[in-house]
Design a protein around this motif. Structure first.
Motif, PDB file in Angstrom:
ATOM      1  N   SER A 106       0.831  -1.208   0.000  1.00  0.00           N
ATOM      2  CA  SER A 106       0.000   0.000   0.000  1.00  0.00           C
ATOM      3  C   SER A 106       0.860   1.251   0.000  1.00  0.00           C
ATOM      4  O   SER A 106       0.563   2.216  -0.712  1.00  0.00           O
ATOM      5  CB  SER A 106      -0.917   0.024   1.221  1.00  0.00           C
ATOM      6  OG  SER A 106      -1.871  -0.990   1.139  1.00  0.00           O
ATOM      7  N   GLU A 107       1.909   1.245   0.798  1.00  0.00           N
ATOM      8  CA  GLU A 107       2.805   2.398   0.852  1.00  0.00           C
ATOM      9  C   GLU A 107       3.429   2.657  -0.515  1.00  0.00           C
ATOM     10  O   GLU A 107       3.494   3.809  -0.958  1.00  0.00           O
ATOM     11  CB  GLU A 107       3.891   2.173   1.898  1.00  0.00           C
ATOM     12  CG  GLU A 107       3.361   2.211   3.320  1.00  0.00           C
ATOM     13  CD  GLU A 107       4.384   1.761   4.347  1.00  0.00           C
ATOM     14  OE1 GLU A 107       5.523   1.398   3.957  1.00  0.00           O
ATOM     15  OE2 GLU A 107       4.036   1.760   5.546  1.00  0.00           O
ATOM     16  N   ALA A 108       3.873   1.612  -1.186  1.00  0.00           N
ATOM     17  CA  ALA A 108       4.483   1.770  -2.507  1.00  0.00           C
ATOM     18  C   ALA A 108       3.476   2.342  -3.501  1.00  0.00           C
ATOM     19  O   ALA A 108       3.804   3.232  -4.294  1.00  0.00           O
ATOM     20  CB  ALA A 108       5.021   0.429  -2.998  1.00  0.00           C
ATOM     21  N   ARG A 109       2.245   1.865  -3.453  1.00  0.00           N
ATOM     22  CA  ARG A 109       1.208   2.370  -4.357  1.00  0.00           C
ATOM     23  C   ARG A 109       0.910   3.844  -4.065  1.00  0.00           C
ATOM     24  O   ARG A 109       0.742   4.638  -4.988  1.00  0.00           O
ATOM     25  CB  ARG A 109      -0.057   1.532  -4.223  1.00  0.00           C
ATOM     26  CG  ARG A 109      -1.096   1.871  -5.268  1.00  0.00           C
ATOM     27  CD  ARG A 109      -2.354   1.063  -5.104  1.00  0.00           C
ATOM     28  NE  ARG A 109      -2.236  -0.237  -5.709  1.00  0.00           N
ATOM     29  CZ  ARG A 109      -3.216  -1.130  -5.758  1.00  0.00           C
ATOM     30  NH1 ARG A 109      -4.396  -0.843  -5.208  1.00  0.00           N
ATOM     31  NH2 ARG A 109      -3.049  -2.298  -6.322  1.00  0.00           N
ATOM     32  N   LEU A 110       0.846   4.205  -2.787  1.00  0.00           N
ATOM     33  CA  LEU A 110       0.594   5.603  -2.429  1.00  0.00           C
ATOM     34  C   LEU A 110       1.710   6.514  -2.920  1.00  0.00           C
ATOM     35  O   LEU A 110       1.450   7.586  -3.477  1.00  0.00           O
ATOM     36  CB  LEU A 110       0.446   5.750  -0.916  1.00  0.00           C
ATOM     37  CG  LEU A 110      -0.878   5.313  -0.329  1.00  0.00           C
ATOM     38  CD1 LEU A 110      -0.774   5.230   1.190  1.00  0.00           C
ATOM     39  CD2 LEU A 110      -1.991   6.255  -0.733  1.00  0.00           C
ATOM     40  N   LEU A 111       2.950   6.096  -2.719  1.00  0.00           N
ATOM     41  CA  LEU A 111       4.081   6.908  -3.167  1.00  0.00           C
ATOM     42  C   LEU A 111       4.085   7.055  -4.688  1.00  0.00           C
ATOM     43  O   LEU A 111       4.344   8.144  -5.209  1.00  0.00           O
ATOM     44  CB  LEU A 111       5.396   6.304  -2.674  1.00  0.00           C
ATOM     45  CG  LEU A 111       5.624   6.406  -1.166  1.00  0.00           C
ATOM     46  CD1 LEU A 111       6.833   5.569  -0.752  1.00  0.00           C
ATOM     47  CD2 LEU A 111       5.780   7.854  -0.732  1.00  0.00           C
ATOM     48  N   ALA A 112       3.775   5.988  -5.396  1.00  0.00           N
ATOM     49  CA  ALA A 112       3.747   6.025  -6.860  1.00  0.00           C
ATOM     50  C   ALA A 112       2.609   6.893  -7.384  1.00  0.00           C
ATOM     51  O   ALA A 112       2.694   7.435  -8.488  1.00  0.00           O
ATOM     52  CB  ALA A 112       3.629   4.609  -7.413  1.00  0.00           C
ATOM     53  N   SER A 113       1.550   7.062  -6.595  1.00  0.00           N
ATOM     54  CA  SER A 113       0.387   7.840  -7.039  1.00  0.00           C
ATOM     55  C   SER A 113       0.674   9.339  -7.085  1.00  0.00           C
ATOM     56  O   SER A 113      -0.063  10.093  -7.710  1.00  0.00           O
ATOM     57  CB  SER A 113      -0.806   7.581  -6.116  1.00  0.00           C
ATOM     58  OG  SER A 113      -0.660   8.284  -4.886  1.00  0.00           O
ATOM     59  N   GLY A 114       1.703   9.771  -6.381  1.00  0.00           N
ATOM     60  CA  GLY A 114       2.015  11.196  -6.324  1.00  0.00           C
ATOM     61  C   GLY A 114       1.178  11.960  -5.315  1.00  0.00           C
ATOM     62  O   GLY A 114       1.224  13.189  -5.275  1.00  0.00           O
ATOM     63  N   ALA A 115       0.406  11.252  -4.496  1.00  0.00           N
ATOM     64  CA  ALA A 115      -0.422  11.907  -3.477  1.00  0.00           C
ATOM     65  C   ALA A 115       0.450  12.685  -2.502  1.00  0.00           C
ATOM     66  O   ALA A 115       1.557  12.244  -2.164  1.00  0.00           O
ATOM     67  CB  ALA A 115      -1.259  10.867  -2.735  1.00  0.00           C
ATOM     68  N   ASP A 116      -0.056  13.820  -2.058  1.00  0.00           N
ATOM     69  CA  ASP A 116       0.651  14.615  -1.045  1.00  0.00           C
ATOM     70  C   ASP A 116       0.405  13.950   0.305  1.00  0.00           C
ATOM     71  O   ASP A 116      -0.687  14.031   0.862  1.00  0.00           O
ATOM     72  CB  ASP A 116       0.136  16.044  -1.057  1.00  0.00           C
ATOM     73  CG  ASP A 116       0.828  16.922  -0.025  1.00  0.00           C
ATOM     74  OD1 ASP A 116       1.764  16.451   0.665  1.00  0.00           O
ATOM     75  OD2 ASP A 116       0.423  18.088   0.079  1.00  0.00           O
ATOM     76  N   LEU A 117       1.413  13.289   0.841  1.00  0.00           N
ATOM     77  CA  LEU A 117       1.296  12.542   2.086  1.00  0.00           C
ATOM     78  C   LEU A 117       1.872  13.288   3.272  1.00  0.00           C
ATOM     79  O   LEU A 117       1.908  12.750   4.387  1.00  0.00           O
ATOM     80  CB  LEU A 117       2.015  11.178   1.937  1.00  0.00           C
ATOM     81  CG  LEU A 117       1.563  10.318   0.771  1.00  0.00           C
ATOM     82  CD1 LEU A 117       2.436   9.089   0.658  1.00  0.00           C
ATOM     83  CD2 LEU A 117       0.101   9.955   0.902  1.00  0.00           C
ATOM     84  N   GLN A 118       2.309  14.506   3.075  1.00  0.00           N
ATOM     85  CA  GLN A 118       2.992  15.260   4.110  1.00  0.00           C
ATOM     86  C   GLN A 118       2.017  15.818   5.142  1.00  0.00           C
ATOM     87  O   GLN A 118       1.166  16.623   4.820  1.00  0.00           O
ATOM     88  CB  GLN A 118       3.764  16.421   3.455  1.00  0.00           C
ATOM     89  CG  GLN A 118       4.816  17.021   4.310  1.00  0.00           C
ATOM     90  CD  GLN A 118       5.938  16.044   4.631  1.00  0.00           C
ATOM     91  OE1 GLN A 118       6.258  15.161   3.853  1.00  0.00           O
ATOM     92  NE2 GLN A 118       6.520  16.205   5.780  1.00  0.00           N
TER      93      GLN A 118
END
Length: 121
Positions: A106-118
């Motif tokens: 899930s983390e890898a998919r989120l990072l690849a999506s370009g979502a602002d996770l900050q």
């Protein structure tokens, strides 16, 4: 109230008014989950299966759903956790990321999506 572990769900529903319950839709036969769904049904709680891109806003608070996204994770060895609901809660300048029990896939998919996770504090 946000509870990312299903073990706290039934007691919360039983103790206080709950209007809405987010469920990832991941099939699970654990007793705590079954108890949660039973309490939700008994109290008339609406069950929603949010997906990436859904947004809820009320009184200045915004909840953006970042996961699960389609296709759901399958055959990871931990599909229940990998398909956790991941949400970003925002209130004015404050932002907090809720990962549930999402893991590496899930983390890898989120990072690849370009979502602002900050988050901000």
């Amino acid at each position: 109230m946000y509870c990312d572990h299903v073990g706290g769900c039934a007691p919360i529903i039983d103790a206080m008014p709950v209007r809405l319950l987010f469920d990832s839709g991941q099939q699970y036969s654990g007793r705590a989950f079954v108890d949660c769904m039973h309490e939700a049904a008994m109290h008339g709680v609406q069950i929603v299966r949010p997906q990436r891109g859904d947004r809820w806003s009320d009184d200045g608070v915004t909840l953006d759903i970042l996961a699960p996204s389609l296709p759901v994770h399958a055959d990871t060895g931990d599909d229940i956790n990998e398909n956790s609901i991941v949400a970003m809660l925002s209130y004015h300048a404050f932002r907090e990321l809720f990962m549930g029990d999402a893991g590496e896939s899930s983390e890898a998919r989120l990072l690849a999506s370009g979502a602002d996770l900050q988050p901000t504090f």
